[in-house]
Design an enzyme around this catalytic site. Structure first.
Site, short mmCIF file in Angstrom:
data_model
loop_
_atom_site.label_atom_id
_atom_site.label_comp_id
_atom_site.label_asym_id
_atom_site.label_seq_id
_atom_site.Cartn_x
_atom_site.Cartn_y
_atom_site.Cartn_z
N LYS A 22 1.00 -1.08 -0.04
CA LYS A 22 0.07 0.20 0.03
C LYS A 22 0.92 1.31 -0.05
CE LYS A 22 -1.68 2.11 3.70
NZ LYS A 22 -2.48 2.93 4.61
N ASN A 23 1.84 1.29 0.85
CA ASN A 23 2.58 2.60 0.99
C ASN A 23 3.65 2.71 -0.32
OD1 ASN A 23 1.75 3.08 3.57
ND2 ASN A 23 3.14 1.87 4.61
N ARG A 92 -4.25 10.38 4.47
CA ARG A 92 -3.11 11.13 4.52
C ARG A 92 -2.36 11.18 3.28
NH1 ARG A 92 -2.39 13.91 9.47
NH2 ARG A 92 -0.46 14.72 8.53
N CYS A 116 -4.89 8.12 10.25
CA CYS A 116 -4.89 7.59 11.48
C CYS A 116 -4.55 8.66 12.48
CB CYS A 116 -4.22 6.44 11.61
SG CYS A 116 -4.74 4.92 10.51
N ARG A 121 1.33 14.47 11.93
CA ARG A 121 2.41 14.39 10.88
C ARG A 121 2.42 15.47 9.95
NH1 ARG A 121 0.86 8.05 9.07
NH2 ARG A 121 -1.41 9.06 9.80
N PRO A 122 3.05 16.67 10.28
CA PRO A 122 2.81 18.01 9.77
C PRO A 122 3.11 17.78 8.07
CG PRO A 122 4.68 17.89 11.04
CD PRO A 122 4.26 16.73 11.34
N VAL A 123 2.69 18.92 7.48
CA VAL A 123 3.01 18.82 6.15
C VAL A 123 3.68 20.19 5.73
CG1 VAL A 123 0.81 17.93 5.37
CG2 VAL A 123 0.87 20.45 5.68
N ASP A 124 4.42 20.89 6.88
CA ASP A 124 5.23 22.02 6.65
C ASP A 124 6.48 21.47 5.78
OD1 ASP A 124 5.96 20.49 8.94
OD2 ASP A 124 7.32 22.14 9.63
N ASP A 304 5.77 0.79 11.86
CA ASP A 304 4.43 0.01 11.39
C ASP A 304 4.42 -1.55 11.74
OD1 ASP A 304 3.31 2.15 10.12
OD2 ASP A 304 3.75 1.59 8.21
N ILE A 326 8.86 7.43 16.46
CA ILE A 326 8.13 8.03 15.30
C ILE A 326 6.90 8.81 15.65
CG2 ILE A 326 7.73 7.78 12.91
CD1 ILE A 326 10.42 6.99 13.43
N ARG A 396 -7.97 -0.77 5.02
CA ARG A 396 -7.05 0.26 4.50
C ARG A 396 -5.68 -0.20 4.13
NH1 ARG A 396 -6.12 4.57 7.99
NH2 ARG A 396 -5.07 5.55 6.19
#
Length: 416
Positions: A22-23, A92, A116, A121-124, A304, A326, A396
């Site tokens: 998936k990833n 995400r 989740c 999990r910032p998008v900056d 994970d 993490i 998912r």
């Protein structure tokens, strides 16, 4: 809402085929936005998130023709450059359309992501990277709006290792003017799989799999065919489940080279492991030994797989420490494991697990994708029946998991 009911106590035995990752699949699907030609992907897993990403791409104008576990994407008629909230809130990975859209069309509007509830999990990092490449970014009404006539190559340093940040900026850079260097980049195998697909499409990328990736921009990408890599987390989950239940299983169509830290920990727990080509065989005789786990970016132990090893440690001989570095909220499965009789103490980012002789079935609730897998493993070893609520998380990330476990002898069924 659907549930899973598991009657525990049966060792897993037999063979199981591992699905595509998936990833790896989700970012590679987004690469279809980078070209007007056809991108044919095989070994795609049948997962809710893959379906959601396909719908998002189709909403943007990407054509998608599918057969079993494969889809041909065509980005020749993309006319909508927005990823709306209702599509992004559950996944995400939808942020990964941002880089390709800005690179090819010079415009993108993407909702801030959901997914989740395992921590921020910032998008900056994505935003700062695109700004370094010359994009103008505004954030308003919950949306990231990025514009750029032509992205320019840049040297970008990640303050923290980010898999999706690395993938997004790598896709943005393939059509940029000049050379982009991503430093402190993610080294995960899924990043390498994306780079392999992009190279097949004509991109010029070196250094993937290391912490410094160099991308030399090209004018255009062309179509390609790419096979999605096997899912290392699904592989690890089935191996841990077999070890916890004292079973003997063989994984087919997988890769041991992307599972080294997991295989080392399973060996430490007492499992006997044999690798031959694309198969991994695990045999477990007796009770597993407790193993300490500390998560960190690849090539260290993957976050994970943390929850699955915690489930194994719950019934192992001895005590173990599980340290999560993490995500700050990734111990939410602990209270559910306690309902089954596990002995776990948590302080900060460290859990101390004391193995018990047995756990007992109960009703528990899945809080996120990997916590769901953890509870499935716990249910397989618990005495009596365990009912897991909110299993949409499983759908998912695990393709037909109850069917695969049933093939291995598990007493598991889905409840409406």
């Amino acid at each position: 809402m659907q549930k899973l009911a598991i009657q525990g106590g049966t060792p897993l035995r037999g063979e199981v085929r591992i699905s595509g990752a998936k990833n790896a699949a989700l970012p590679i699907m987004c690469a279809s936005l980078l070209t007007a030609d056809n991108l044919h992907l095989t070994n795609l897993p049948d997962l809710h998130d893959v379906g959601t990403m396909r719908k998002l791409l189709q909403q943007m104008g990407v054509m998608a023709e599918s057969a079993t576990n494969e889809i041909t994407f065509s980005g020749g008629k993309v006319g909508n450059w927005e990823a709306p909230y209702d599509m992004v809130k559950t996944m995400r990975a939808a942020i990964l359309v941002l880089g390709p859209l800005v690179a090819r069309f010079g415009d993108a509007k993407v909702s801030l992501p959901g997914g989740c509830a395992i921590g921020s999990r910032p998008v900056d990092l994505h935003i700062k990277g695109l700004q370094a490449m010359g994009a103008e970014i505004t954030i308003e009404h919950g949306y990231i709006h990025a514009k750029a006539k032509q992205l320019k190559g840049a040297r970008i340093f990640f303050d923290i290792v980010s898999v999706t940040g690395t993938e997004n900026l790598m896709m943005a850079a393939v059509l940029a003017d000049g050379v982009t260097v991503l430093e402190n980049a993610a080294r995960e195998p899924e990043v390498v799989d994306l780079a392999n697909c992009l190279r097949a499409m004509g991109a010029r990328i070196t250094g993937d799999g290391t912490d410094a990736i160099t991308i030399t921009g090209v004018e255009r990408l062309h179509g390609a065919t790419h096979r999605i890599m096997p899912d290392r987390i699904e592989s690890g989950t089935f191996l841990v489940a077999a070890a916890a239940t004292g079973g003997s299983i063989t994984l087919r169509e997988t890769r041991a080279d992307i599972l080294e830290t997991v295989l080392e920990k399973l060996t430490e727990a007492g499992a006997q492991i044999r690798v031959a080509g694309d198969t991994i065989h695990l045999e477990m005789n007796g009770r597993p030994k407790a193993v300490n786990v500390r998560t960190a970016p690849h090539p260290a132990f993957p976050t994970d797989m943390q929850a699955q090893f915690m489930a194994l440690n719950c019934i192992a001989e001895g005590s173990a420490m599980v340290v999560e570095t993490i995500f700050e909220n990734r111990f939410m499965h602990v209270q559910e494991l306690r309902r089954l009789g596990a002995q776990i103490d948590v302080e900060g980012n460290t859990a101390v697990v004391r193995g018990v002789g047995h756990m007992e079935g109960a009703t528990v609730m899945a809080t996120d994708l990997r916590a769901s897998a953890c509870l499935v493993i716990a249910g397989l070893v618990a005495q009596g029946e365990t009912v897991i609520d909110r299993i949409y998380h499983l759908d998912r990330g695990y393709e037909h998991i109850e069917n695969k476990l049933s093939q291995l002898g598990a007493n598991i069924r889905r409840l409406k």
